[in-house]
Every structure is written in structure tokens, then in C-alpha cells.
Design a protein around this motif. Structure first.
Motif, PDB file in Angstrom:
ATOM      1  N   ASN A 174      -2.877 -56.139  22.773  1.00 44.17           N
ATOM      2  CA  ASN A 174      -3.537 -55.007  22.104  1.00 44.17           C
ATOM      3  C   ASN A 174      -4.571 -54.288  22.956  1.00 44.17           C
ATOM      4  O   ASN A 174      -5.458 -53.632  22.420  1.00 44.17           O
ATOM      5  CB  ASN A 174      -4.188 -55.440  20.790  1.00 44.17           C
ATOM      6  N   CYS A 175      -4.495 -54.405  24.248  1.00 42.33           N
ATOM      7  CA  CYS A 175      -5.373 -53.634  25.134  1.00 42.33           C
ATOM      8  C   CYS A 175      -4.696 -52.285  25.365  1.00 42.33           C
ATOM      9  O   CYS A 175      -3.583 -52.227  25.893  1.00 42.33           O
ATOM     10  CB  CYS A 175      -5.572 -54.366  26.457  1.00 42.33           C
ATOM     11  N   HIS A 176      -5.341 -51.212  24.955  1.00 44.05           N
ATOM     12  CA  HIS A 176      -4.750 -49.877  25.049  1.00 44.05           C
ATOM     13  C   HIS A 176      -5.284 -49.172  26.291  1.00 44.05           C
ATOM     14  O   HIS A 176      -6.450 -48.808  26.350  1.00 44.05           O
ATOM     15  CB  HIS A 176      -5.081 -49.064  23.799  1.00 44.05           C
ATOM     16  N   ILE A 177      -4.409 -49.004  27.289  1.00 44.62           N
ATOM     17  CA  ILE A 177      -4.731 -48.216  28.480  1.00 44.62           C
ATOM     18  C   ILE A 177      -3.889 -46.959  28.397  1.00 44.62           C
ATOM     19  O   ILE A 177      -2.661 -47.027  28.465  1.00 44.62           O
ATOM     20  CB  ILE A 177      -4.447 -49.001  29.781  1.00 44.62           C
ATOM     21  N   SER A 178      -4.531 -45.812  28.208  1.00 41.18           N
ATOM     22  CA  SER A 178      -3.814 -44.564  28.008  1.00 41.18           C
ATOM     23  C   SER A 178      -2.942 -44.223  29.203  1.00 41.18           C
ATOM     24  O   SER A 178      -3.236 -44.608  30.334  1.00 41.18           O
ATOM     25  CB  SER A 178      -4.802 -43.418  27.773  1.00 41.18           C
ATOM     26  N   GLU A 179      -1.887 -43.450  28.928  1.00 41.20           N
ATOM     27  CA  GLU A 179      -1.016 -43.011  30.008  1.00 41.20           C
ATOM     28  C   GLU A 179      -1.801 -42.093  30.935  1.00 41.20           C
ATOM     29  O   GLU A 179      -2.671 -41.335  30.498  1.00 41.20           O
ATOM     30  CB  GLU A 179       0.194 -42.271  29.451  1.00 41.20           C
ATOM     31  N   TYR A 180      -1.474 -42.171  32.217  1.00 40.66           N
ATOM     32  CA  TYR A 180      -2.149 -41.353  33.217  1.00 40.66           C
ATOM     33  C   TYR A 180      -1.728 -39.898  33.028  1.00 40.66           C
ATOM     34  O   TYR A 180      -0.538 -39.591  32.910  1.00 40.66           O
ATOM     35  CB  TYR A 180      -1.794 -41.857  34.616  1.00 40.66           C
ATOM     36  N   ASP A 181      -2.716 -38.989  32.977  1.00 39.82           N
ATOM     37  CA  ASP A 181      -2.444 -37.582  32.694  1.00 39.82           C
ATOM     38  C   ASP A 181      -1.516 -36.940  33.719  1.00 39.82           C
ATOM     39  O   ASP A 181      -0.702 -36.088  33.382  1.00 39.82           O
ATOM     40  CB  ASP A 181      -3.759 -36.795  32.637  1.00 39.82           C
ATOM     41  N   PHE A 182      -1.653 -37.334  34.976  1.00 34.16           N
ATOM     42  CA  PHE A 182      -0.875 -36.712  36.033  1.00 34.16           C
ATOM     43  C   PHE A 182       0.315 -37.574  36.446  1.00 34.16           C
ATOM     44  O   PHE A 182       0.857 -37.416  37.527  1.00 34.16           O
ATOM     45  CB  PHE A 182      -1.769 -36.433  37.246  1.00 34.16           C
ATOM     46  N   GLY A 183       0.710 -38.499  35.567  1.00 34.57           N
ATOM     47  CA  GLY A 183       1.836 -39.382  35.853  1.00 34.57           C
ATOM     48  C   GLY A 183       3.158 -38.662  35.673  1.00 34.57           C
ATOM     49  O   GLY A 183       3.239 -37.508  35.226  1.00 34.57           O
ATOM     50  N   ASN A 184       4.227 -39.367  36.007  1.00 33.16           N
ATOM     51  CA  ASN A 184       5.558 -38.790  35.880  1.00 33.16           C
ATOM     52  C   ASN A 184       6.389 -39.660  34.942  1.00 33.16           C
ATOM     53  O   ASN A 184       5.845 -40.343  34.080  1.00 33.16           O
ATOM     54  CB  ASN A 184       6.206 -38.666  37.260  1.00 33.16           C
ATOM     55  N   ILE A 185       7.697 -39.677  35.121  1.00 35.52           N
ATOM     56  CA  ILE A 185       8.550 -40.443  34.216  1.00 35.52           C
ATOM     57  C   ILE A 185       8.351 -41.939  34.355  1.00 35.52           C
ATOM     58  O   ILE A 185       8.778 -42.707  33.502  1.00 35.52           O
ATOM     59  CB  ILE A 185      10.043 -40.094  34.422  1.00 35.52           C
ATOM     60  N   ASN A 213       5.509 -43.461  34.210  1.00 36.27           N
ATOM     61  CA  ASN A 213       4.221 -43.797  33.624  1.00 36.27           C
ATOM     62  C   ASN A 213       4.351 -45.097  32.819  1.00 36.27           C
ATOM     63  O   ASN A 213       5.427 -45.445  32.354  1.00 36.27           O
ATOM     64  CB  ASN A 213       3.756 -42.662  32.719  1.00 36.27           C
ATOM     65  N   HIS A 214       3.243 -45.793  32.634  1.00 39.86           N
ATOM     66  CA  HIS A 214       3.255 -47.092  31.968  1.00 39.86           C
ATOM     67  C   HIS A 214       3.224 -46.951  30.449  1.00 39.86           C
ATOM     68  O   HIS A 214       2.870 -45.912  29.913  1.00 39.86           O
ATOM     69  CB  HIS A 214       2.056 -47.925  32.437  1.00 39.86           C
ATOM     70  N   VAL A 215       3.566 -48.031  29.766  1.00 34.00           N
ATOM     71  CA  VAL A 215       3.472 -48.104  28.305  1.00 34.00           C
ATOM     72  C   VAL A 215       2.024 -48.442  27.960  1.00 34.00           C
ATOM     73  O   VAL A 215       1.425 -49.337  28.557  1.00 34.00           O
ATOM     74  CB  VAL A 215       4.424 -49.185  27.747  1.00 34.00           C
ATOM     75  N   ALA A 216       1.453 -47.755  26.985  1.00 34.63           N
ATOM     76  CA  ALA A 216       0.013 -47.855  26.719  1.00 34.63           C
ATOM     77  C   ALA A 216      -0.434 -49.225  26.213  1.00 34.63           C
ATOM     78  O   ALA A 216      -1.480 -49.721  26.616  1.00 34.63           O
ATOM     79  CB  ALA A 216      -0.406 -46.774  25.736  1.00 34.63           C
ATOM     80  N   THR A 217       0.329 -49.863  25.343  1.00 34.54           N
ATOM     81  CA  THR A 217      -0.141 -51.112  24.730  1.00 34.54           C
ATOM     82  C   THR A 217       0.744 -52.296  25.073  1.00 34.54           C
ATOM     83  O   THR A 217       1.045 -53.125  24.213  1.00 34.54           O
ATOM     84  CB  THR A 217      -0.207 -50.977  23.199  1.00 34.54           C
ATOM     85  N   ARG A 218       1.148 -52.410  26.300  1.00 32.87           N
ATOM     86  CA  ARG A 218       1.994 -53.538  26.685  1.00 32.87           C
ATOM     87  C   ARG A 218       1.142 -54.794  26.863  1.00 32.87           C
ATOM     88  O   ARG A 218      -0.077 -54.721  26.984  1.00 32.87           O
ATOM     89  CB  ARG A 218       2.782 -53.232  27.950  1.00 32.87           C
ATOM     90  N   GLU A 219       1.820 -55.935  26.890  1.00 31.34           N
ATOM     91  CA  GLU A 219       1.128 -57.206  27.122  1.00 31.34           C
ATOM     92  C   GLU A 219       0.857 -57.325  28.622  1.00 31.34           C
ATOM     93  O   GLU A 219       1.719 -57.036  29.441  1.00 31.34           O
ATOM     94  CB  GLU A 219       2.000 -58.363  26.652  1.00 31.34           C
ATOM     95  N   ARG A 220      -0.354 -57.772  28.977  1.00 29.58           N
ATOM     96  CA  ARG A 220      -0.729 -57.879  30.380  1.00 29.58           C
ATOM     97  C   ARG A 220      -1.134 -59.303  30.707  1.00 29.58           C
ATOM     98  O   ARG A 220      -1.910 -59.915  29.977  1.00 29.58           O
ATOM     99  CB  ARG A 220      -1.878 -56.917  30.679  1.00 29.58           C
ATOM    100  N   LYS A 221      -0.623 -59.806  31.814  1.00 28.88           N
ATOM    101  CA  LYS A 221      -0.918 -61.161  32.241  1.00 28.88           C
ATOM    102  C   LYS A 221      -2.299 -61.200  32.889  1.00 28.88           C
ATOM    103  O   LYS A 221      -2.669 -60.300  33.643  1.00 28.88           O
ATOM    104  CB  LYS A 221       0.150 -61.624  33.243  1.00 28.88           C
TER     105      LYS A 221
END
Length: 159
Positions: free
Chosen positions: A66-77, A79-87
Motif C-alpha cells: 500500500n505504498c503509493h508512488i505516483s507515476e512519473y509525469d514525464f514517463g513513457n509506456i 512507467n511503473h504501477v503506482a501501488t505495487r508491492e515493493r521488496k
């Protein structure tokens, strides 16, 4: 000659302000976080939220949910998923200690803040016990008393 830019002005830190209100914060650990793609750029821009985040120990690994890291504004296709599980990167003895604390004391592992240290993203996590409503009221009363005392001391210094 141009002035050097203040390093502390560039450092961003994402804090979980609700953690100290909702939990008794116990032992803290510093963990690395595995990021992918443009997540580091979004973190540096301060586009993250950890209010509802928690850590769970799964199959001997610490995972941040549940850590929400917003998508990068200047990203492309890509770009990461905002609420993925992170190790999270911790030593094995730290993971075992966290697991035993959670099982023994029925505690939760909560991220307190995310920051950068020598170019690497770090997460400060803590073993926390939930507060009851009367504990929260007591904490608010203590904070108000401290505020009043500081206010009285500052007024005293001006006279």
C-alpha cells in the motif's frame, strides 16, 4: 561566482505523520527499497504517500504494501504501477527479529519515512503497537501541555 545550492533543500523526505498518532512506535530499522523504472524520480519529486502502508514478512522477505508512488509525469509506456508491492532489503537477522516481534507481541510493522541516503532510497520502518482511543486523547493532552509550556517560556523571554 554562483552560490552553491544548499544540499538539504534538495533532499526530499516522505513522512508518515499519522503513525505517531495511531501507534506506539517501538524499535526502528533502516531498510533499502527495491525500485523499478521511474519510481526513484517520482520519490525525488516527493510524489509518494505512505499513510496506509504496512510491511509484512512473506517467505523470509520483507514486503512493503500500500505504498503509493505516483507515476512519473514525464514517463513513457514503461512507467511503473503506482501501488505495487515493493521488496525491502534487510539482513536476515533483522527479518527474523521483526517476525518474532510481530508474532510475540501482536504488533505491526509500519513505515515511518522514506528518504535518500547517498543516492539510495531508504525506508525507516518501526515495530508498532496500536493505540486505543484513550491513549490518543492522552497524547493530545501531553502535546497541548508542552505547547502551552513553550508558549509561556517564549512570553517570559520577551519581557
Amino acid at each position: 561566482m554562483a552560490k552553491k545550492q544548499d544540499i538539504s533543500a534538495r533532499i526530499t523526505e516522505i513522512r508518515n505523520r499519522k503513525a505517531s498518532h495511531d501507534y506506539f512506535i517501538g524499535e526502528t530499522f533502516e531498510a533499502g527499497i527495491v525500485l523499478s523504472g521511474t519510481e526513484a524520480k517520482s520519490l525525488r519529486a516527493g510524489k509518494a504517500q505512505i499513510q496506509d502502508a504496512f510491511v509484512r514478512i512473506d517467505r523470509g522477505e520483507a514486503i512493503l504494501y500500500n505504498c503509493h508512488i505516483s507515476e512519473y509525469d514525464f514517463g513513457n509506456i514503461y512507467n511503473h504501477v503506482a501501488t505495487r508491492e515493493r521488496k525491502l532489503l534487510l539482513h536476515k537477522n533483522q527479518i527474523l527479529k521483526l517476525k518474532s516481534e510481530v508474532e510475540k507481541n501482536s504488533a505491526a510493522i509500519i513505515p515511518i519515512r522514506i528518504y535518500f541516503k547517498r543516492g539510495f532510497a531508504k525506508v525507516e520502518i518501526a515495530v508498532c503497537k496500536g493505540k486505543k482511543l484513550y491513549d490518543k486523547r492522552e497524547s493530545i493532552k501531553k502535546a497541548e501541555a508542552m505547547r502551552e509550556a513553550k508558549r509561556a517560556m517564549s512570553l517570559r523571554n520577551y519581557r
